[in-house]
Scaffold this motif. Structure first.
Motif, PDB file in Angstrom:
ATOM      1  N   THR A 223       0.834  -1.196   0.000  1.00 39.67           N
ATOM      2  CA  THR A 223       0.000   0.000   0.000  1.00 39.67           C
ATOM      3  C   THR A 223       0.871   1.248   0.000  1.00 39.67           C
ATOM      4  O   THR A 223       1.979   1.248   0.537  1.00 39.67           O
ATOM      5  CB  THR A 223      -0.935   0.010   1.226  1.00 39.67           C
TER       6      THR A 223
ATOM      7  N   LYS B  50      -6.895  -5.739  -2.690  1.00 37.72           N
ATOM      8  CA  LYS B  50      -5.659  -5.424  -3.402  1.00 37.72           C
ATOM      9  C   LYS B  50      -5.637  -5.977  -4.817  1.00 37.72           C
ATOM     10  O   LYS B  50      -5.033  -5.382  -5.714  1.00 37.72           O
ATOM     11  CB  LYS B  50      -4.448  -5.960  -2.632  1.00 37.72           C
TER      12      LYS B  50
ATOM     13  N   GLN C 174      -6.750  -0.867  -6.930  1.00 45.26           N
ATOM     14  CA  GLN C 174      -6.402  -0.309  -5.629  1.00 45.26           C
ATOM     15  C   GLN C 174      -6.073   1.178  -5.713  1.00 45.26           C
ATOM     16  O   GLN C 174      -6.333   1.945  -4.777  1.00 45.26           O
ATOM     17  CB  GLN C 174      -5.212  -1.089  -5.064  1.00 45.26           C
TER      18      GLN C 174
END
Length: 658
Positions: free
Chosen positions: A33, A599, A606
């Motif tokens: 992320t 994801k 994402q």
């Protein structure tokens, strides 16, 4: 540690390339992320979160029973009608089970963490099953063959590209599926002999998305649909030996192609289309006369025809009609053209199947607001249904669950908007959550909705609209938000908020919004364009910018989505898309925001979630963010779904409190 290993494997497989490695350098996987400060949920290393507050124990306790509810989806019926193939969950995800008598035990066939999405018995040998499964929600489904005698499962496809529709010939000698293996963009049709199922050949090569629909009885011909959008498809008759194609629908104009099946004798095709009207009707196409006009069979039925099944002996055709959201069941006698209705409670039916050797009985799946999906059996001409499965609901009395009411309210241009309203018991003004559906061409219907039931139990009303652009109300209504018309369609958000303000039982000062996929876009649009009228917003795998979404969605989806949203490469179209993209109005968002993302999502990547999270955080505002490393477009594993649902309920109750 098994979950953590799976998460690491998924990240390694799907991480984007970074700077080229230099000699002697140590390779490091890309971070999962780009949002700083993300930490694993305690006990769930595959879930990362930021800003999410602990859930009160009282909410976990209230949700426990509903979260244990399971469903049974009908996938196939054996030729003798004595066993059915279903998908149901007893662990973390839906797996294949066989049920060999009404209300009999469910014998599990597949085992694994990843859910199975579709499956069929091999005609003539129900001990062999073909099914599809992906990994981590990637939607790159693979085709498998499972032998129930040995328990052995064999991968038939390449293990990496996407394979969607799966069809077997009635004689059990051939199977067909589609796949993106040729170039990752176009979807081709593949055919294999069941004696050598791993040796599939491409039926033909053509640009676009092509899907197998139905084999003729002898397996020599295949109905193939070319899909451009929900409103624009064509149907072809394809010779399996040569790949030669014959168009069964006109090349001029646009029309949908829904269900399609060969007649029992193979001399005709039953086709559901809206080519000759606003709604999808059932037609019969005579294959012996290419000049003959399709014959309408359901002209007396208003609303869309959806499900379709043809008895092997040709004695009857079963069909379902979507009547204002609820399913109605009908039986058609092909010789006389007579239509008769079947018994159904208010709910949604699908998966119609006539057993090959028992054409006098029909199997189907059914879900209602008070019951998850189960399998039922109907006998044409007789009242009453036979129940084959009874899915558990965690000990909940179905009578205690809320039944939605169908309401309508006017849009600002006078169009009538249908919606389902779930209301808590008691008097006085209640906070309300507007739930926007995805698609955009989906439709909210009277089905089992655990999240809505949990909110109602907490004293929150739930309104689920079908704004313009929704399916089920005719092709004119469906097209009202296409392309640049989406800017005008956003006015339905304001109309919905206006209607809430007219209700003595709903509190316009305590409104939240929730939605997934395109519904997530509607959530963000509500927050950006009506900031003073809502308190909270839950965006699940939603679009934050239409242009960046179109540029980053999976290649095989890009042209399909441009048909709905407009082509972002056209400067005039892009200008409208930029104007209505919530990302460009982040400064106006004042509502509390919760963003949920998988994801591995190939549809809404994402990046759509993280750019809105980063932008809101950049304005100094708080935002909750939940990222699942082993999910895609929505959460399909129970432990992930439970956490996301319970945190959503906690977030909405907290932000809508007096």
């Amino acid at each position: 540690m098994k979950i953590l290993s799976l998460a690491i494997a998924l990240l390694a497989a799907q991480a984007p390339a970074t700077a080229p490695a230099t000699a002697g350098a140590v390779a490091h996987p890309a971070a999962p992320t780009g949002i700083p400060g993300m930490t694993a949920v305690p006990g769930r290393p595959n879930l990362l979160q930021s800003g999410v507050a602990p859930v009160p124990e009282r909410i976990w306790q209230r949700a426990e029973q509903l979260l244990e509810a399971r469903s049974a989806s009908l996938l196939d019926v054996s030729a003798n009608g004595e066993s059915i193939l279903i998908a149901t969950r007893f662990g973390q995800s839906a797996q294949l089970h066989v049920v060999e008598r009404a209300m009999g035990a469910r014998t599990q066939i597949t085992f694994g963490r990843e859910p199975v999405t579709s499956a069929s018995f091999q005609p003539g040998d129900p001990m062999v099953i073909y099914f599809r499964r992906d990994v981590g929600g990637s939607e790159n489904w693979q085709v498998y063959r499972h032998d129930r005698r040995t328990g052995r499962t064999e991968l038939l496809t390449d293990g990496k590209s996407r394979h969607d529709a799966l069809v077997l010939s009635p004689d059990g000698k051939r199977l067909a599926y589609d796949g993106t293996g040729r170039n990752g963009k176009d979807t081709d049709v593949y055919v294999a002999e069941t004696a050598r199922p791993g040796e599939a050949r491409r039926l033909f090569e053509a640009e676009g998305t092509w899907q197998p629909v139905d084999f003729s009885r002898d397996g020599s011909q295949l109905l193939v649909r070319r899909f451009r959008s929900i409103a624009d498809s064509d149907l072809f008759l394809v010779d399996v030996a040569s790949g030669a194609r014959r168009a069964l629908t006109p090349s001029t104009g646009q029309a949908s192609v829904g269900a399609a099946r060969f007649s029992a004798d193979g001399k005709a095709v039953y086709l559901v289309t809206d080519r000759q009207g606003d709604f999808r009707e059932l037609y019969r196409i005579d294959l012996s006369d290419a000049t003959a006009a399709p014959r309408p069979l359901t002209r007396t039925l208003r609303w869309n025809v959806e499900g379709l099944a043809v008895a092997k002996d040709g004695s009857r055709v079963a069909l379902t009609v979507n009547a204002d959201g609820a399913s109605r069941l009908y039986f058609l006698e092909p010789r006389s053209g007579k239509l008769s209705s079947g018994d159904l409670p208010q709910g949604v039916a699908g998966g119609l199947r006539f057993p090959a050797a028992r054409p006098g009985t029909l199997f189907f799946g059914l879900t209602t607001p008070r019951s998850p999906g189960d399998v039922w059996q109907a006998t044409p001409g007789k009242k009453g249904l036979v129940r084959w499965t009874w899915s558990e609901m965690g000990g909940i009395d179905p009578a205690t669950l809320a039944e939605p009411t169908l309401v309508r309210y006017p849009a600002r241009d006078g169009i009538s908007i249908p919606a389902w309203l779930y209301q808590p018991k008691g008097q006085g003004k209640r906070p309300v959550v507007i739930s926007w559906h995805g698609g955009p061409e989906a439709q909210e219907r009277p089905t089992f909705q655990p999240l809505a039931q949990l909110l109602v139990q907490g004293g929150i009303a739930v309104l689920i609209p079908n704004v313009r652009g929704s399916d089920g109300y005719g092709k004119a209504y469906l097209a009202m938000d296409d392309g640049v018309k989406r800017e005008e369609a956003l006015g339905d958000i304001g109309a919905t908020l206006d209607w809430i303000a007219t209700r003595p039982d709903l509190d316009p000062d305590r409104v939240g919004v929730y939605g997934g996929s395109y519904g997530g876009y509607m959530v963000l649009a509500t927050a950006a364009f009506h900031p003073s009228r809502i308190r909270s917003a839950v965006d699940v795998v939603g679009i934050s910018s239409i242009p960046t979404f179109l540029e980053s969605t999976a290649p095989y989806r890009r042209d399909l989505r441009r048909a709905e949203y407009g082509d972002e490469r056209d400067p005039a179209v892009r200008a409208v898309q930029e104007r209505i993209s919530p990302l460009n109005r982040v400064g106006d968002i004042g509502a509390a925001l919760y963003v949920v993302q998988g994801k591995n999502d190939p549809r809404v990547p994402q990046s759509e979630a993280e750019q809105i999270v980063a932008a809101v955080q950049g304005k100094g505002k708080e935002v909750w963010y939940l990222l699942a490393l082993d999910e895609g477009h929505g959460f399909r594993k129970k432990e992930n779904r439970d956490y996301y649902v319970v945190t959503t309920v906690a977030f909405l109750e907290r932000t809508l409190a007096p």
